[in-house]
Design an enzyme around this catalytic site. Structure first.
Site, PDB file in Angstrom:
ATOM      1  N   ASP A  12     -19.941   2.973 -14.806  1.00 35.70           N
ATOM      2  CA  ASP A  12     -20.595   1.997 -13.926  1.00 35.70           C
ATOM      3  C   ASP A  12     -19.698   1.632 -12.735  1.00 35.70           C
ATOM      4  O   ASP A  12     -18.475   1.691 -12.828  1.00 35.70           O
ATOM      5  CB  ASP A  12     -20.928   0.747 -14.741  1.00 35.70           C
ATOM      6  CG  ASP A  12     -21.925  -0.154 -14.033  1.00 35.70           C
ATOM      7  OD1 ASP A  12     -22.576   0.305 -13.067  1.00 35.70           O
ATOM      8  OD2 ASP A  12     -22.052  -1.322 -14.434  1.00 35.70           O
ATOM      9  N   GLY A  13     -20.336   1.240 -11.642  1.00 35.18           N
ATOM     10  CA  GLY A  13     -19.601   0.698 -10.505  1.00 35.18           C
ATOM     11  C   GLY A  13     -19.494   1.628  -9.302  1.00 35.18           C
ATOM     12  O   GLY A  13     -18.760   1.327  -8.362  1.00 35.18           O
ATOM     13  N   TRP A  17     -18.201   0.301  -5.714  1.00 38.29           N
ATOM     14  CA  TRP A  17     -17.014   0.971  -5.159  1.00 38.29           C
ATOM     15  C   TRP A  17     -17.286   1.361  -3.703  1.00 38.29           C
ATOM     16  O   TRP A  17     -16.447   1.148  -2.821  1.00 38.29           O
ATOM     17  CB  TRP A  17     -16.704   2.219  -5.995  1.00 38.29           C
ATOM     18  CG  TRP A  17     -15.500   2.995  -5.545  1.00 38.29           C
ATOM     19  CD1 TRP A  17     -14.218   2.846  -6.003  1.00 38.29           C
ATOM     20  CD2 TRP A  17     -15.469   4.046  -4.554  1.00 38.29           C
ATOM     21  NE1 TRP A  17     -13.387   3.735  -5.351  1.00 38.29           N
ATOM     22  CE2 TRP A  17     -14.125   4.485  -4.463  1.00 38.29           C
ATOM     23  CE3 TRP A  17     -16.431   4.654  -3.755  1.00 38.29           C
ATOM     24  CZ2 TRP A  17     -13.736   5.515  -3.596  1.00 38.29           C
ATOM     25  CZ3 TRP A  17     -16.037   5.665  -2.888  1.00 38.29           C
ATOM     26  CH2 TRP A  17     -14.700   6.084  -2.816  1.00 38.29           C
ATOM     27  N   HIS A  29     -21.328   7.805  -5.779  1.00 42.22           N
ATOM     28  CA  HIS A  29     -21.686   8.764  -6.838  1.00 42.22           C
ATOM     29  C   HIS A  29     -20.877  10.053  -6.710  1.00 42.22           C
ATOM     30  O   HIS A  29     -20.500  10.650  -7.715  1.00 42.22           O
ATOM     31  CB  HIS A  29     -23.185   9.071  -6.797  1.00 42.22           C
ATOM     32  CG  HIS A  29     -24.044   7.885  -7.127  1.00 42.22           C
ATOM     33  ND1 HIS A  29     -23.759   7.034  -8.177  1.00 42.22           N
ATOM     34  CD2 HIS A  29     -25.172   7.385  -6.542  1.00 42.22           C
ATOM     35  CE1 HIS A  29     -24.665   6.073  -8.226  1.00 42.22           C
ATOM     36  NE2 HIS A  29     -25.524   6.263  -7.240  1.00 42.22           N
ATOM     37  N   SER A  57     -29.924   7.128 -16.729  1.00 42.39           N
ATOM     38  CA  SER A  57     -30.691   6.478 -17.798  1.00 42.39           C
ATOM     39  C   SER A  57     -32.194   6.585 -17.534  1.00 42.39           C
ATOM     40  O   SER A  57     -32.621   6.891 -16.423  1.00 42.39           O
ATOM     41  CB  SER A  57     -30.298   4.997 -17.896  1.00 42.39           C
ATOM     42  OG  SER A  57     -30.902   4.267 -16.851  1.00 42.39           O
ATOM     43  N   GLU A  59     -34.002   4.257 -17.163  1.00 39.62           N
ATOM     44  CA  GLU A  59     -34.338   3.195 -16.197  1.00 39.62           C
ATOM     45  C   GLU A  59     -33.897   3.548 -14.770  1.00 39.62           C
ATOM     46  O   GLU A  59     -34.326   2.909 -13.811  1.00 39.62           O
ATOM     47  CB  GLU A  59     -33.666   1.873 -16.611  1.00 39.62           C
ATOM     48  CG  GLU A  59     -34.299   1.203 -17.826  1.00 39.62           C
ATOM     49  CD  GLU A  59     -34.032   1.931 -19.134  1.00 39.62           C
ATOM     50  OE1 GLU A  59     -32.900   2.416 -19.324  1.00 39.62           O
ATOM     51  OE2 GLU A  59     -34.968   2.048 -19.952  1.00 39.62           O
ATOM     52  N   LEU A 123     -13.390  20.568 -26.575  1.00 40.39           N
ATOM     53  CA  LEU A 123     -14.129  19.318 -26.374  1.00 40.39           C
ATOM     54  C   LEU A 123     -15.623  19.579 -26.184  1.00 40.39           C
ATOM     55  O   LEU A 123     -16.011  20.521 -25.490  1.00 40.39           O
ATOM     56  CB  LEU A 123     -13.578  18.623 -25.114  1.00 40.39           C
ATOM     57  CG  LEU A 123     -14.348  17.430 -24.572  1.00 40.39           C
ATOM     58  CD1 LEU A 123     -14.223  16.232 -25.506  1.00 40.39           C
ATOM     59  CD2 LEU A 123     -13.830  17.056 -23.175  1.00 40.39           C
TER      60      LEU A 123
HETATM   61  C1  FPP Z   1     -23.535   3.828 -12.223  1.00 35.19           C
HETATM   62  O1  FPP Z   1     -23.073   3.217 -11.034  1.00 35.19           O
HETATM   63  C2  FPP Z   1     -23.602   5.268 -12.068  1.00 35.19           C
HETATM   64  C3  FPP Z   1     -24.739   6.040 -12.152  1.00 35.19           C
HETATM   65  C4  FPP Z   1     -26.070   5.499 -12.474  1.00 35.19           C
HETATM   66  C5  FPP Z   1     -24.702   7.490 -11.897  1.00 35.19           C
HETATM   67  C6  FPP Z   1     -23.612   8.213 -12.634  1.00 35.19           C
HETATM   68  C7  FPP Z   1     -23.468   9.525 -12.010  1.00 35.19           C
HETATM   69  C8  FPP Z   1     -22.287  10.121 -11.770  1.00 35.19           C
HETATM   70  C9  FPP Z   1     -20.981   9.539 -12.134  1.00 35.19           C
HETATM   71  C10 FPP Z   1     -22.259  11.444 -11.084  1.00 35.19           C
HETATM   72  C11 FPP Z   1     -22.759  12.582 -11.923  1.00 35.19           C
HETATM   73  C12 FPP Z   1     -21.852  12.920 -13.055  1.00 35.19           C
HETATM   74  C13 FPP Z   1     -21.943  14.050 -13.802  1.00 35.19           C
HETATM   75  C14 FPP Z   1     -20.977  14.250 -14.920  1.00 35.19           C
HETATM   76  C15 FPP Z   1     -22.939  15.107 -13.556  1.00 35.19           C
HETATM   77  P1  FPP Z   1     -24.042   2.256 -10.240  1.00 35.19           P
HETATM   78  O2  FPP Z   1     -24.722   3.058  -9.185  1.00 35.19           O
HETATM   79  O3  FPP Z   1     -24.968   1.564 -11.193  1.00 35.19           O
HETATM   80  O4  FPP Z   1     -23.014   1.257  -9.626  1.00 35.19           O
HETATM   81  P2  FPP Z   1     -23.266  -0.273  -9.244  1.00 35.19           P
HETATM   82  O5  FPP Z   1     -23.613  -0.998 -10.515  1.00 35.19           O
HETATM   83  O6  FPP Z   1     -21.948  -0.704  -8.687  1.00 35.19           O
HETATM   84  O7  FPP Z   1     -24.370  -0.295  -8.222  1.00 35.19           O
END
Ligand code: FPP
Length: 232
Positions: A12-13, A17, A29, A57, A59, A123
């Site tokens: 998250d974050g 960031w 991302h 997710s 959602e 892994l």
């Molecule tokens: C949460 O941060 C992050 C996500 C919903 C996306 C996660 C995706 C990646 C890390 C990239 C893809 C990774 C792989 C391994 C294919 P947020 O957007 O909810 O952050 P915020 O809460 O600060 O808005």
């Protein structure tokens, strides 16, 4: 205590960031993907057996089409570009979630990667994509009903047997970056007795030292699984 066998991470974050730096969310991302790569390598080096990453997710479809499309693109890029790394480090890639609702090209990438890495014995990285804990439980119950008909005597063991990856042990440790204290529908069934580790750091800033700190913290915990005595 021993180091964790299975670690789950709520990454998250990314958005915060980016915002902090005056950048667009998608840049967060992109950096989040770079962090995910670092942490996969670190988990492999540390000797963790299973790593479940919460990528997208059930959602997350509520986000803008642009952001959803960008994340799907990153997933594709990751699956394609990381094969050599997986091969070299014997990393087996798996999936959790409802694959049927994903774009066809992403489904194909996931299925191909699962096949291509199936024999690797290092892994195991489980990518949770279109994953929701509630959805996984519903799908498990439906699969059980379709196979058995009689629901009257459904047991915990039956539900476990129809989860997305029934052979993988429950996560010992669930990590969440960016300081929020909630599960957000991640591994609801499997995480019943997981230890939680919350870090204030935004996901794109995560490095090997952060994973090591989480593992070290886990090793100080006293897991009782509802019992009273220290089991060690
Ligand atoms: C949460 O941060 C992050 C996500 C919903 C996306 C996660 C995706 C990646 C890390 C990239 C893809 C990774 C792989 C391994 C294919 P947020 O957007 O909810 O952050 P915020 O809460 O600060 O808005």
């Amino acid at each position: 205590m021993q180091k964790p066998v299975h670690v789950g991470i709520i990454m998250d974050g990314n958005g915060r960031w980016a915002k902090q730096r005056g950048l667009v969310r998608t840049q967060g991302h992109l950096e989040g993907l770079a962090a995910a790569k670092r942490i996969v390598k670190a988990a492999s080096d540390i000797g963790i057996k299973y790593l479940t990453l919460y990528v997208f997710s059930t959602e997350n479809w509520k986000r803008t089409a642009e952001e959803v499309g960008f994340i799907m693109g990153l997933i594709k890029q990751y699956l394609r570009a990381e094969f050599d790394f997986s091969k070299k480090n014997k990393i087996r890639v798996r999936h959790a979630g409802d694959i049927t609702a994903l774009p066809k090209d992403i489904q194909k990438e996931i299925i191909d990667t699962i096949k291509d890495t199936a024999d690797f014995e290092g892994l195991q990285v489980v990518l949770a994509i279109n994953y929701g804990g509630r959805d996984e439980i519903i799908r498990a119950v439906r699969k059980f009903a379709a196979a058995n008909g009689d629901m009257e005597k459904i047991s915990e063991k039956d539900i476990c047997a129809y989860l997305d990856n029934p052979d993988i042990p429950d996560p010992d440790l669930i990590i969440r970056s960016a300081g929020e204290y909630r599960t957000s529908n991640f591994l609801l069934w499997e995480g019943a007795y997981s230890e939680f580790y919350i870090s204030k750091k935004f996901w794109p800033d995560w490095d090997k030292e952060d994973l090591e700190a989480a593992v070290e913290d886990f090793m100080t915990r006293d897991r009782r699984f509802g019992s009273v005595a220290n089991q060690e």
